[in-house]
Write an enzyme that holds these catalytic residues in place. Sequence first.
Site: not given
Ligand SMILES: [Zn+2]
Length: 293
Positions: A32, A34, A84, A128, A140
């Site tokens: 991902d 973030e 992502h 994240h 999130h």
């Molecule tokens: Zn992401």
Amino acid sequence: MSKYVLTLLVLFAGHKTGFAQNSPLNVFISVDMEGIGGIGTGKMTSSSGKDYDTGRELMTREVNTVIDAILEHGPATILVNDSHGDMQNLRHMKLHPDVEYIQGNIKPLGMVQGLDDSFDAAIFIGYHARAGTENAFIAHTGSGSVKGLWLNNTEVGEGGLNASFAGALGVPVIFAAGDQAFADQFAALTGAVTISTKVAIGQQVARLVHPDEVNRRLHEGTTKALENLSQSQIFDIGSPVTIRMRFASTTRPDILQAVPGMKRIDGYTVEYDADTMDEAYRLIRLMYKYISW
Ligand SMILES: [Zn+2]
């Protein structure tokens, strides 16, 4: 310890490794964005945002660092799944040439596409914390429309959801990296080795360390996780799987009543009993992503 006893222990642990040193280790990497080190603003994670290209470079470098550590540990076959946004982020031409790479996001299994029971280990990087976590960078779960996700009454974020999918296949997530809040949350949930890439000051601000230091931590963490592979834990929540999802608006729960078996818990919340983790994962992805208006 005799080989026979060792083999039994390995079987009880549900692992497929330990006595197959001659065959390459099969490793799945989900990446991902973030949680990548050096990314301190949301703009860097968006294809239309300032310094997105720098974000892509940082992300590609982190993947290559983990790949280098795996290959230094021993022979391995490695599959990298871009996880992502539109899932077209890594610089493919700069990615280690010995790995295969899944690109694009219209895929039923999203962040775990390509993961099956042939893998010895999974690694999550750039991750994240789950929706609603304090002092977490862009926390999130799936998308901003989700306020919370529970599997068999345990609240999970993307990391926990993906680890549950891996666990149902008997694959341990041995190592994960992301901001400090993610690293703490994921280690507490799954027992995986984790490292922190940065410390969030809020949802959109992070206190960074230099990418060289982040990559040093990644290399060290990957190596440590591989050395401890035989003791790694499989995060198996069992089956059936009760999904509970709480949304930011009542519209999505309204629409989801079209799915037979979908129960309305309250205005924002629905629940569904899936027979297997595979069924649960595919439905969860549909619930937050493929319903739009
Ligand atoms: Zn992401």
